[in-house]
Design a protein around this motif. Structure first.
Motif, mmCIF file in Angstrom:
data_model
loop_
_atom_site.group_PDB
_atom_site.id
_atom_site.type_symbol
_atom_site.label_atom_id
_atom_site.label_comp_id
_atom_site.label_asym_id
_atom_site.label_seq_id
_atom_site.Cartn_x
_atom_site.Cartn_y
_atom_site.Cartn_z
ATOM 1 N N TYR A 193 -8.629 -16.759 -0.229
ATOM 2 C CA TYR A 193 -9.668 -16.297 0.691
ATOM 3 C C TYR A 193 -10.788 -17.326 0.709
ATOM 4 O O TYR A 193 -10.814 -18.260 -0.109
ATOM 5 N N LYS A 194 -11.712 -17.168 1.632
ATOM 6 C CA LYS A 194 -12.813 -18.105 1.775
ATOM 7 C C LYS A 194 -14.037 -17.624 1.002
ATOM 8 O O LYS A 194 -14.296 -16.427 0.912
ATOM 9 N N ILE A 195 -14.787 -18.591 0.447
ATOM 10 C CA ILE A 195 -16.062 -18.295 -0.205
ATOM 11 C C ILE A 195 -17.110 -19.258 0.348
ATOM 12 O O ILE A 195 -16.769 -20.263 0.992
ATOM 13 N N ALA A 196 -18.368 -18.953 0.107
ATOM 14 C CA ALA A 196 -19.449 -19.733 0.714
ATOM 15 C C ALA A 196 -19.586 -21.124 0.122
ATOM 16 O O ALA A 196 -19.843 -22.097 0.831
ATOM 17 N N GLU A 197 -19.414 -21.250 -1.212
ATOM 18 C CA GLU A 197 -19.624 -22.547 -1.859
ATOM 19 C C GLU A 197 -18.886 -22.606 -3.183
ATOM 20 O O GLU A 197 -18.465 -21.567 -3.719
ATOM 21 N N LEU A 198 -18.756 -23.816 -3.714
ATOM 22 C CA LEU A 198 -18.112 -23.987 -5.006
ATOM 23 C C LEU A 198 -18.917 -23.281 -6.090
ATOM 24 O O LEU A 198 -20.145 -23.216 -6.032
ATOM 25 N N ALA A 199 -18.218 -22.772 -7.085
ATOM 26 C CA ALA A 199 -18.889 -22.101 -8.194
ATOM 27 C C ALA A 199 -19.739 -23.086 -8.982
ATOM 28 O O ALA A 199 -19.391 -24.267 -9.111
ATOM 29 N N ASN A 200 -20.853 -22.593 -9.494
ATOM 30 C CA ASN A 200 -21.714 -23.389 -10.359
ATOM 31 C C ASN A 200 -21.501 -22.896 -11.780
ATOM 32 O O ASN A 200 -22.146 -21.948 -12.227
ATOM 33 N N LEU A 201 -20.588 -23.520 -12.499
ATOM 34 C CA LEU A 201 -20.233 -23.064 -13.833
ATOM 35 C C LEU A 201 -21.367 -23.344 -14.805
ATOM 36 O O LEU A 201 -21.973 -24.414 -14.782
ATOM 37 N N SER A 202 -21.668 -22.371 -15.656
ATOM 38 C CA SER A 202 -22.752 -22.536 -16.626
ATOM 39 C C SER A 202 -22.394 -23.643 -17.619
ATOM 40 O O SER A 202 -21.236 -23.795 -17.996
ATOM 41 N N GLN A 203 -23.386 -24.415 -18.006
ATOM 42 C CA GLN A 203 -23.179 -25.530 -18.932
ATOM 43 C C GLN A 203 -24.189 -25.435 -20.065
ATOM 44 O O GLN A 203 -25.305 -25.906 -19.939
ATOM 45 N N ARG A 204 -23.810 -24.794 -21.154
ATOM 46 C CA ARG A 204 -24.678 -24.746 -22.321
ATOM 47 C C ARG A 204 -24.474 -26.018 -23.147
ATOM 48 O O ARG A 204 -23.385 -26.554 -23.215
ATOM 49 N N GLY A 205 -25.556 -26.478 -23.772
ATOM 50 C CA GLY A 205 -25.444 -27.704 -24.557
ATOM 51 C C GLY A 205 -25.391 -28.924 -23.659
ATOM 52 O O GLY A 205 -25.886 -28.918 -22.535
ATOM 53 N N ASN A 206 -24.771 -29.989 -24.137
ATOM 54 C CA ASN A 206 -24.671 -31.247 -23.390
ATOM 55 C C ASN A 206 -23.268 -31.435 -22.835
ATOM 56 O O ASN A 206 -22.300 -30.882 -23.350
ATOM 57 N N ILE A 207 -23.165 -32.235 -21.781
ATOM 58 C CA ILE A 207 -21.865 -32.715 -21.320
ATOM 59 C C ILE A 207 -21.729 -34.145 -21.821
ATOM 60 O O ILE A 207 -22.553 -34.999 -21.504
ATOM 61 N N ILE A 208 -20.705 -34.389 -22.624
ATOM 62 C CA ILE A 208 -20.519 -35.693 -23.245
ATOM 63 C C ILE A 208 -19.287 -36.361 -22.646
ATOM 64 O O ILE A 208 -18.174 -35.848 -22.747
ATOM 65 N N LYS A 209 -19.475 -37.505 -21.999
ATOM 66 C CA LYS A 209 -18.367 -38.241 -21.395
ATOM 67 C C LYS A 209 -17.683 -39.103 -22.450
ATOM 68 O O LYS A 209 -18.338 -39.871 -23.156
ATOM 69 N N VAL A 210 -16.360 -38.971 -22.519
ATOM 70 C CA VAL A 210 -15.575 -39.760 -23.464
ATOM 71 C C VAL A 210 -14.283 -40.208 -22.786
ATOM 72 O O VAL A 210 -13.963 -39.776 -21.684
ATOM 73 N N LYS A 211 -13.544 -41.068 -23.456
ATOM 74 C CA LYS A 211 -12.194 -41.403 -23.030
ATOM 75 C C LYS A 211 -11.261 -40.298 -23.501
ATOM 76 O O LYS A 211 -11.540 -39.611 -24.485
ATOM 77 N N ARG A 212 -10.133 -40.140 -22.827
ATOM 78 C CA ARG A 212 -9.203 -39.070 -23.186
ATOM 79 C C ARG A 212 -8.742 -39.192 -24.635
ATOM 80 O O ARG A 212 -8.698 -38.195 -25.369
ATOM 81 N N LYS A 213 -8.392 -40.384 -25.068
ATOM 82 C CA LYS A 213 -7.909 -40.561 -26.445
ATOM 83 C C LYS A 213 -8.984 -40.177 -27.461
ATOM 84 O O LYS A 213 -8.683 -39.653 -28.539
ATOM 85 N N ASP A 214 -10.254 -40.417 -27.116
ATOM 86 C CA ASP A 214 -11.329 -40.066 -28.030
ATOM 87 C C ASP A 214 -11.595 -38.560 -28.027
ATOM 88 O O ASP A 214 -11.987 -37.989 -29.044
ATOM 89 N N PHE A 215 -11.376 -37.922 -26.882
ATOM 90 C CA PHE A 215 -11.490 -36.467 -26.836
ATOM 91 C C PHE A 215 -10.469 -35.842 -27.775
ATOM 92 O O PHE A 215 -10.782 -34.890 -28.504
ATOM 93 N N LEU A 216 -9.239 -36.359 -27.785
ATOM 94 C CA LEU A 216 -8.193 -35.822 -28.650
ATOM 95 C C LEU A 216 -8.572 -35.970 -30.117
ATOM 96 O O LEU A 216 -8.301 -35.077 -30.939
ATOM 97 N N LYS A 217 -9.226 -37.078 -30.463
ATOM 98 C CA LYS A 217 -9.692 -37.286 -31.844
ATOM 99 C C LYS A 217 -10.759 -36.264 -32.203
ATOM 100 O O LYS A 217 -10.748 -35.680 -33.290
#
Length: 285
Positions: A193-217
């Protein structure tokens, strides 16, 4: 008649400005390798706009909504703990696909922070001439090897989206069903079905960008020492470059008068129990 005309106009305007299509998938998971009879099923959303798509748990949105109402009321509205328990999810991650850059981003929480990486493995599909019908859609078969599993997908060109649930995309139409060869994981389109806009997911804490291999570590480190991720800076000392994108005040361990030693023990037991129950993850490699 005037009231009916106003309602009809409102519905028309709502549909005219609804630019996002929401596809609801039933996700079936056998995540415990020692107990394949433990089958978890829940719904997830794939929201598709012109610029990107977002795949995430339905229960996560419901829990976020309840928490937000509680916080906005200053505690005047108390949430029902049994209700929150009933909305626990096995889909703690979200997947965002950027259509313009043709990139896929995966996010998952480790302790107090959200870790994000760009998927670096392309999906190489082998499209078969085999067709069938699933629900109202004529679908065509395609296969791929991804993250240690063999996957079979059924896509339809009846819908103008080259997208699908989880990290799956890149076929000439929308994926209606995708399942691994062992039958451990499947994603089945239920409705849209249609919705007005993309969801704005809550983000507690920080968003930390990493490489995939480092995320697995970091993920493995979290399983063995979860409390190191619950303090300021947490698992950030992983010895690799990282970028904090979004800051968050982050709510502390809470609990006021709780014994820190008891909290630590309960946290470690919970994480180890979750790791045991997720001994058959969707990605094996």
């Amino acid at each position: 008649m005037k009231k009916i005309a106003i309602i009809a106009l409102a519905l028309f305007v709502q549909n005219a400005f609804a630019q996002v299509n929401r596809f609801v998938y039933q996700v079936t998971m056998k995540s415990d390798a020692a107990n394949k009879n433990d089958i978890k099923t829940e719904n997830a959303y794939l929201d598709i706009s012109q610029e990107k798509s977002l795949f995430y748990s339905e229960n996560r949105v419901k829990r976020d909504s309840i928490m937000q109402k509680t916080f906005q009321s200053g505690g005047a509205i108390a949430f029902n703990r049994d209700q929150m328990e009933g909305l626990r999810t096995s889909i703690n991650y979200s997947v965002e696909k950027d259509k313009k850059d043709q990139k896929t981003y995966f996010k998952d929480r480790l302790g107090r922070d959200m870790y994000s990486y760009e998927e670096d493995r392309p999906l190489n599909w082998k499209i078969s001439p085999e067709t069938t019908k699933i629900g109202d859609y004529k679908v065509q078969k395609a296969e791929t090897d991804f993250a240690g599993r063999k996957w079979t997908a059924w896509f339809t060109t009846d819908l103008p989206y080259q997208d699908g649930p989880y990290k799956f995309s890149g076929l000439p139409g929308l994926i209606v069903k995708v399942e691994d060869s062992q039958g451990d994981y499947s994603f089945d389109l239920m409705k849209n079905y249609k919705i007005a806009e993309l969801a704005n997911l809550s983000q507690r804490g920080n968003i930390i960008k990493v490489k995939r291999k480092d995320f697995l570590k970091q993920q493995e480190k979290y399983r063995t020492d979860p409390m190191s991720f619950m303090t300021q800076g947490g698992g950030g000392g992983g010895g690799f470059a990282q970028t904090v994108v979004v800051g968050g005040a982050g709510r502390g361990g809470g609990g006021g008068n709780r014994n820190p030693a008891d909290m630590k023990k309960r946290m470690e037991e919970r994480v180890k129990d979750e790791a045991k129950k997720n001994s058959n993850p969707i990605e094996l490699q």
